[in-house]
Design an enzyme around this catalytic site. Sequence first.
Site, short mmCIF file in Angstrom:
data_model
loop_
_atom_site.label_atom_id
_atom_site.label_comp_id
_atom_site.label_asym_id
_atom_site.label_seq_id
_atom_site.Cartn_x
_atom_site.Cartn_y
_atom_site.Cartn_z
N ASP A 12 33.61 -80.60 -24.27
CA ASP A 12 32.19 -80.73 -23.94
C ASP A 12 32.05 -81.34 -22.56
O ASP A 12 32.99 -81.95 -22.03
CB ASP A 12 31.47 -81.61 -24.98
CG ASP A 12 29.98 -81.71 -24.68
OD1 ASP A 12 29.35 -80.66 -24.45
OD2 ASP A 12 29.44 -82.83 -24.65
N SER A 13 30.86 -81.21 -21.99
CA SER A 13 30.58 -81.83 -20.70
C SER A 13 30.63 -83.36 -20.80
O SER A 13 30.78 -84.03 -19.79
CB SER A 13 29.20 -81.39 -20.19
OG SER A 13 28.22 -81.70 -21.15
N CYS A 75 30.14 -77.43 -25.99
CA CYS A 75 29.03 -77.51 -25.04
C CYS A 75 28.26 -76.18 -25.04
O CYS A 75 28.83 -75.12 -24.75
CB CYS A 75 29.58 -77.79 -23.65
SG CYS A 75 28.33 -77.94 -22.39
N GLU A 152 20.86 -90.02 -24.59
CA GLU A 152 21.92 -90.85 -24.00
C GLU A 152 21.44 -92.29 -23.83
O GLU A 152 22.24 -93.22 -23.84
CB GLU A 152 22.41 -90.24 -22.69
CG GLU A 152 23.06 -88.91 -22.97
CD GLU A 152 24.08 -88.47 -21.97
OE1 GLU A 152 24.15 -89.05 -20.88
OE2 GLU A 152 24.81 -87.52 -22.30
N CYS A 187 21.80 -77.28 -28.09
CA CYS A 187 22.33 -78.31 -27.18
C CYS A 187 23.02 -79.36 -28.05
O CYS A 187 22.51 -79.71 -29.13
CB CYS A 187 21.18 -78.94 -26.38
SG CYS A 187 21.73 -80.31 -25.34
N HIS A 189 23.21 -82.47 -27.90
CA HIS A 189 22.54 -83.75 -28.14
C HIS A 189 21.46 -83.67 -29.22
O HIS A 189 21.07 -84.69 -29.77
CB HIS A 189 21.89 -84.25 -26.85
CG HIS A 189 22.87 -84.72 -25.83
ND1 HIS A 189 23.91 -83.93 -25.39
CD2 HIS A 189 22.98 -85.90 -25.17
CE1 HIS A 189 24.60 -84.61 -24.48
NE2 HIS A 189 24.06 -85.79 -24.33
N1 DGL Z 1 26.59 -80.51 -23.56
C1 DGL Z 1 25.43 -79.94 -22.94
C2 DGL Z 1 24.93 -78.77 -23.81
O1 DGL Z 1 25.19 -78.68 -24.98
C3 DGL Z 1 24.31 -80.96 -22.75
C4 DGL Z 1 24.63 -82.02 -21.71
C5 DGL Z 1 24.82 -81.45 -20.30
O2 DGL Z 1 23.85 -80.92 -19.73
O3 DGL Z 1 25.95 -81.54 -19.81
O4 DGL Z 1 24.27 -77.90 -23.29
#
Ligand code: DGL
Length: 274
Positions: A12-13, A75, A152, A187, A189
């Site tokens: 993931d990012s 991600c 976050e 997403c 989050h």
């Molecule tokens: N992990 C990203 C997603 O699921 C969200 C956070 C980011 O923008 O890096 O799209």
Amino acid sequence: MLARRTCIGVFDSGFGGLTVLKALLEVIPDADYIYFGDTARLPYGSKSVETVSRYAVQAGNYLEQHGAQLLVIACNTATALSLDKITQAASVPVIGVVEPGAERTAGESKNRRAVVIGTEATVNSHAYLKALEARDIQAKEKACPLLVPLVEEGWIDHAVTEQVARIYLDEAFTGGFRSADVLLLGCTHYPLLKPVLYRVAPKHVTIVDSAESTAQAVARHLRDEPLPDTPHDERRHLSRLKFFATDSTEKFKRLGQRFLGHPIEDVEHVDLKE
Ligand code: DGL
């Protein structure tokens, strides 16, 4: 002799993909996991296809080099923009979050209309729209860029977050989509915001969480195509859950436990050279 276990790499990012890891741990508790959070380079959701692809391919390679036998691209942005490139660069199976989320939505929607929420980049790629149209579902995509920073910040059950979510969903569930009966969380989050989203979404709506759907897709994949065993001694240095982060390990531990639901121990800092 110690049992040999499958090693699943999760990318993931940043921290958000820990919602996918959490779901994986529930569905496949007997695997080893290595998780890569590109915390130094997040957010991906506002970046270009080229940049996200370059970062994601690097991270996938890193996980493979560290023993991953299957890659889960947790991600949504990286899946939506770069799944093909990551898959081409990998020599192990790769599973992203878009197809499982779309598949579950198709199973849940009675009136074949869904609202998908995600980052700016995910929405602009129309990956979910295409995956849903292929399943005969009409979709309205809505970017909700303020939700990631609010999560976050830890403002999970907060009046401001509820207000922001209400504005976004009111804008999404309009016109022909007023009757949409699925809200697809596109997403990493957003699963943390499920209670808030259930409060502000129209009452008839079912929420589909691409984290849960992806974990089930991975379990199905492993049942259908079991992975070859990895000799245990090649991976004896790995704990059952091992984390790599490109920014502060302390911050990863602190924020990460919110997403994973329990304390995070074994985090190693990684400096990926471009
Ligand atoms: N992990 C990203 C997603 O699921 C969200 C956070 C980011 O923008 O890096 O799209």
